[in-house]
Design a protein around this motif. Structure first.
Motif, PDB file in Angstrom:
ATOM      1  N   ARG A 419       0.873  -1.186   0.000  1.00  0.00           N
ATOM      2  CA  ARG A 419       0.000   0.000   0.000  1.00  0.00           C
ATOM      3  C   ARG A 419       0.911   1.237   0.000  1.00  0.00           C
ATOM      4  O   ARG A 419       1.085   1.917   0.999  1.00  0.00           O
ATOM      5  CB  ARG A 419      -0.937  -0.052   1.201  1.00  0.00           C
ATOM      6  N   ILE A 420       1.504   1.503  -1.148  1.00  0.00           N
ATOM      7  CA  ILE A 420       2.641   2.424  -1.234  1.00  0.00           C
ATOM      8  C   ILE A 420       2.229   3.869  -0.967  1.00  0.00           C
ATOM      9  O   ILE A 420       2.922   4.591  -0.231  1.00  0.00           O
ATOM     10  CB  ILE A 420       3.323   2.295  -2.610  1.00  0.00           C
ATOM     11  N   ASP A 421       1.155   4.338  -1.547  1.00  0.00           N
ATOM     12  CA  ASP A 421       0.764   5.732  -1.343  1.00  0.00           C
ATOM     13  C   ASP A 421       0.463   6.010   0.131  1.00  0.00           C
ATOM     14  O   ASP A 421       0.875   7.042   0.677  1.00  0.00           O
ATOM     15  CB  ASP A 421      -0.446   6.077  -2.209  1.00  0.00           C
ATOM     16  N   GLU A 422      -0.254   5.100   0.772  1.00  0.00           N
ATOM     17  CA  GLU A 422      -0.533   5.265   2.198  1.00  0.00           C
ATOM     18  C   GLU A 422       0.759   5.210   3.013  1.00  0.00           C
ATOM     19  O   GLU A 422       0.914   5.949   3.991  1.00  0.00           O
ATOM     20  CB  GLU A 422      -1.483   4.168   2.678  1.00  0.00           C
ATOM     21  N   ALA A 423       1.666   4.338   2.604  1.00  0.00           N
ATOM     22  CA  ALA A 423       2.939   4.229   3.317  1.00  0.00           C
ATOM     23  C   ALA A 423       3.714   5.537   3.238  1.00  0.00           C
ATOM     24  O   ALA A 423       4.247   6.026   4.242  1.00  0.00           O
ATOM     25  CB  ALA A 423       3.768   3.080   2.732  1.00  0.00           C
ATOM     26  N   LEU A 424       3.794   6.122   2.056  1.00  0.00           N
ATOM     27  CA  LEU A 424       4.533   7.370   1.896  1.00  0.00           C
ATOM     28  C   LEU A 424       3.900   8.490   2.719  1.00  0.00           C
ATOM     29  O   LEU A 424       4.607   9.326   3.290  1.00  0.00           O
ATOM     30  CB  LEU A 424       4.596   7.751   0.418  1.00  0.00           C
ATOM     31  N   GLU A 425       2.593   8.509   2.803  1.00  0.00           N
ATOM     32  CA  GLU A 425       1.915   9.525   3.606  1.00  0.00           C
ATOM     33  C   GLU A 425       2.301   9.388   5.080  1.00  0.00           C
ATOM     34  O   GLU A 425       2.608  10.384   5.754  1.00  0.00           O
ATOM     35  CB  GLU A 425       0.411   9.383   3.435  1.00  0.00           C
ATOM     36  N   ALA A 426       2.315   8.150   5.590  1.00  0.00           N
ATOM     37  CA  ALA A 426       2.693   7.927   6.991  1.00  0.00           C
ATOM     38  C   ALA A 426       4.160   8.251   7.239  1.00  0.00           C
ATOM     39  O   ALA A 426       4.515   8.858   8.257  1.00  0.00           O
ATOM     40  CB  ALA A 426       2.393   6.478   7.373  1.00  0.00           C
ATOM     41  N   LEU A 427       5.019   7.873   6.314  1.00  0.00           N
ATOM     42  CA  LEU A 427       6.456   8.115   6.487  1.00  0.00           C
ATOM     43  C   LEU A 427       6.771   9.599   6.461  1.00  0.00           C
ATOM     44  O   LEU A 427       7.614  10.082   7.226  1.00  0.00           O
ATOM     45  CB  LEU A 427       7.232   7.368   5.399  1.00  0.00           C
ATOM     46  N   GLN A 428       6.127  10.340   5.585  1.00  0.00           N
ATOM     47  CA  GLN A 428       6.345  11.785   5.548  1.00  0.00           C
ATOM     48  C   GLN A 428       5.842  12.443   6.826  1.00  0.00           C
ATOM     49  O   GLN A 428       6.478  13.364   7.353  1.00  0.00           O
ATOM     50  CB  GLN A 428       5.637  12.394   4.336  1.00  0.00           C
ATOM     51  N   ALA A 429       4.724  11.960   7.355  1.00  0.00           N
ATOM     52  CA  ALA A 429       4.207  12.503   8.610  1.00  0.00           C
ATOM     53  C   ALA A 429       5.138  12.189   9.770  1.00  0.00           C
ATOM     54  O   ALA A 429       5.234  12.948  10.731  1.00  0.00           O
ATOM     55  CB  ALA A 429       2.810  11.936   8.888  1.00  0.00           C
ATOM     56  N   SER A 430       5.855  11.071   9.663  1.00  0.00           N
ATOM     57  CA  SER A 430       6.799  10.695  10.716  1.00  0.00           C
ATOM     58  C   SER A 430       7.995  11.638  10.742  1.00  0.00           C
ATOM     59  O   SER A 430       8.288  12.267  11.750  1.00  0.00           O
ATOM     60  CB  SER A 430       7.277   9.251  10.511  1.00  0.00           C
ATOM     61  N   GLY A 431       8.700  11.706   9.630  1.00  0.00           N
ATOM     62  CA  GLY A 431       9.897  12.530   9.599  1.00  0.00           C
ATOM     63  C   GLY A 431      11.070  11.937  10.361  1.00  0.00           C
ATOM     64  O   GLY A 431      12.136  12.553  10.456  1.00  0.00           O
ATOM     65  N   GLU A 432      10.899  10.733  10.921  1.00  0.00           N
ATOM     66  CA  GLU A 432      12.014  10.064  11.595  1.00  0.00           C
ATOM     67  C   GLU A 432      13.049   9.660  10.546  1.00  0.00           C
ATOM     68  O   GLU A 432      12.705   9.416   9.386  1.00  0.00           O
ATOM     69  CB  GLU A 432      11.458   8.836  12.341  1.00  0.00           C
TER      70      GLU A 432
END
Length: 580
Positions: A419-432
């Motif tokens: 689920r790549i688009d959702e993954a990128l959204e979560a990763l960008q929100a993380s910023g870790e």
């Protein structure tokens, strides 16, 4: 007389070096959520392993639950001959999916080949009935959440080991799977291959179909390079290998309607023997005789929600050659399939934290939430746990001071589910920092956006992450994909790790030198780097060919063995994702 014995013994064990802090989601050299490995220690340590032995007057079978439930030893008792390759060492090598394969014994793989749990503990139970002994090994695997159980049993008068394998899908989704039973047997030049006739798919540096009776190798000495053979329409149900100089052999028989897969793998004599020597202690060679419920290793099937698959196989140790056309699958009365255990997750160190998160979410009790894994902890949210995404989102809200770490895990879980688009959204929100590194991989590999990938790597701030060889490798691949404008940036990053003797960094340095037109230096760097051997990876070979072209070298030339890559034709569903 039947005997069942449980005991602990010690083996020399070469520790593994983890690939790095980036989750294995969408990684062609790994399989999420398992950690993958980049290097094998050259010096072993001593470690204990649990074993279970089943014994009667005819044979002694020893199973090791701490090595993925494999049959470690199979002795033909009247002669005292060991019929499997048994090495007193766990010396893993670079073979997918996790790059920690060991040869020998009988390995049962699921849901991919080779098994991702080959050298780690799985669950097991034993049963000693009046007329039959059982040891049952298995787990709920963490990739998809499917369950597998392999049952080995021995009757009072059996001269064979019975293997029953059961796969179950307790999840709400269908999942792809393959499975092979892979027996590593001693291989001497006189080892004879007793296999059926018929058309056989030969997998070496090319793919071709041969007639086994006319063109197939009869013994180990006839094979001069690593080659796999898959039977398409065998004229018998049994096969095996026998070594006259050792006076022992091992045969397999099963009902072809449920176990159609039949394979021989050998590295042969001569040039490819080091590929076997690397996971032995003394350089002794072995071949692999394999069977499975799917025709060949390029095929995966789907296991539907709630579905169960069962098949039965038999292994026959011997001190004399057997007639494969006279062998028939024995008629063995086994307990009902409902008696087989449905094991749960086998290794709490991988799954307990995620179970806690799911339980805290179910109770809506934030006080039950554990802390998320830190920068030094390569535990990634288990994709085999359904609905974990909701729990991870909730955890990020309940622990705002740790939200970045929870959102990293959410992004990794989603990427592991494709689920790549959702993954990128979560990763960008993380910023870790690890989130930026994984986002870089997803942008480059999945979205084909090298510039977005490079931007992600530029956001990493922690030096321990920014300078890790895994991150350095992937950053350089992203920058290279952007184009020549990044050459100075690539040089600067690779210079910051120039003292590290890391083979993956050496590969990227050689790639940079080639991109700079410094082909002779690139070639020299590849030639002096001590690459460990890795199966079915061809990046260095492609780079070598490119360097030859850059140097104006003409004519065909095989890549040097020092690159550590084989020259097999690409075949088999070994990778979850294609190599770059």
């Amino acid at each position: 007389m039947l005997q069942l014995q449980e005991f602990t013994d010690y083996l020399l064990t070469h520790p593994m070096v983890g690939a790095g802090p980036i989750p294995t989601a969408q990684d062609p050299d790994g399989v999420y959520p398992y950690e993958s490995y980049a290097e094998t220690s050259r010096r072993p340590v001593v470690r204990p392993y649990r074993f279970v032995a089943l014994e009667n007057a005819h044979l002694r079978a020893t199973i090791c639950p701490d090595l993925g439930g494999k049959v470690f030893s199979l002795v033909h008792k009247p002669s005292g001959k060991e019929t499997l390759h048994v090495a007193p060492v766990v010396r893993p090598v670079r073979i997918l999916p996790r790059h920690f394969f060991i040869g020998g014994g009988i390995e049962v793989s699921f849901p991919i080949s080779h098994t991702p749990v080959q050298i780690v503990p799985v669950s097991y139970e034993t049963e000693a009935a009046a007329e039959r002994l059982f040891v049952r090994c298995g787990e709920r695997e963490i990739r998809f959440g499917m369950q597998w159980t392999v049952e080995y049993s021995l009757g009072a008068d059996d001269a064979f080991l019975t293997q029953r394998t059961c796969f179950r899908n307790p999840t709400a989704e269908a999942h792809p799977w393959m499975s092979w039973s892979n027996a590593g047997v001693p291989a001497r030049p006189d080892t004879e291959f007793h296999f059926p006739g018929g058309p056989v798919l030969s997998h070496g540096d090319e793919m071709k179909t041969i007639d086994w009776a006319a063109d197939g190798p009869k013994r180990q000495a006839d094979i001069r390079r690593m080659t796999g053979y898959f039977w398409r329409e065998p004229d018998a149900e049994a096969f095996g290998a026998y070594t006259p100089s050792l006076g022992c052999g091992l045969y397999h028989v099963a009902d072809r309607r449920t176990v159609p897969g039949m394979k021989l793998w050998s590295d042969g004599v001569g040039r490819d023997e080091p590929w076997v020597s690397q996971y032995t202690l003394d350089g002794e060679q072995l071949a692999e005789i394999q069977a499975g419920p799917i025709l060949d290793q390029s095929i995966k099937e789907l296991l539907a929600p709630g579905a169960t698959h069962v098949h039965v196989e038999f292994w026959l140790p011997t001190d004399r050659p057997l007639d494969i056309r006279a062998l028939r699958a024995p008629d063995v009365a086994l307990p009902p399939i409902e008696r087989l255990p449905r094991f749960g997750f086998a290794r709490p160190e991988e799954t307990a934290l995620w179970v806690q998160v799911a339980e805290a979410y179910a109770a809506k009790d934030a006080s039950l939430l554990p802390a998320p894994p830190g920068l030094d902890d390569n535990r990634w949210a288990v994709s085999g746990m359904e609905g974990l995404d909701a729990a991870l989102r909730w955890a990020s809200e309940m622990q705002p001071e740790r939200a970045d770490a929870w959102l990293l895990q959410l992004g990794a879980w989603l990427a592991g589910k494709d689920r790549i688009d959702e993954a990128l959204e979560a990763l960008q929100a993380s910023g870790e920092d690890r989130a930026w590194a994984l986002a870089g991989r997803l942008h480059r590999r999945c979205k084909k956006d090298a510039r977005a990938a490079a931007a992600c790597y530029r956001n990493i701030r922690t030096p321990a992450i920014a300078l890790h060889p895994q991150v350095t490798f992937e950053r350089d691949a992203a920058l290279a994909a952007v184009g020549p404008e990044t050459l100075a940036e690539r040089e600067a990053w690779l210079a910051r790790t120039s003292a590290l003797q890391d083979e993956w960094l050496a590969e990227r340095r050689a790639e940079l030198l080639a991109d700079l037109g410094r082909f002779a230096e690139a070639k020299a760097l590849l030639e002096r780097t001590p690459f460990q051997l890795v199966h079915q990876r061809y990046a260095r070979t492609r780079l070598w060919m490119r360097i030859r072209e850059g140097l104006g070298e003409r004519g065909p030339a095989a890549a040097p063995a020092s690159l550590g890559e084989d020259d097999l034709h690409a075949f088999g569903a070994y990778r979850e994702y294609e190599e770059d």
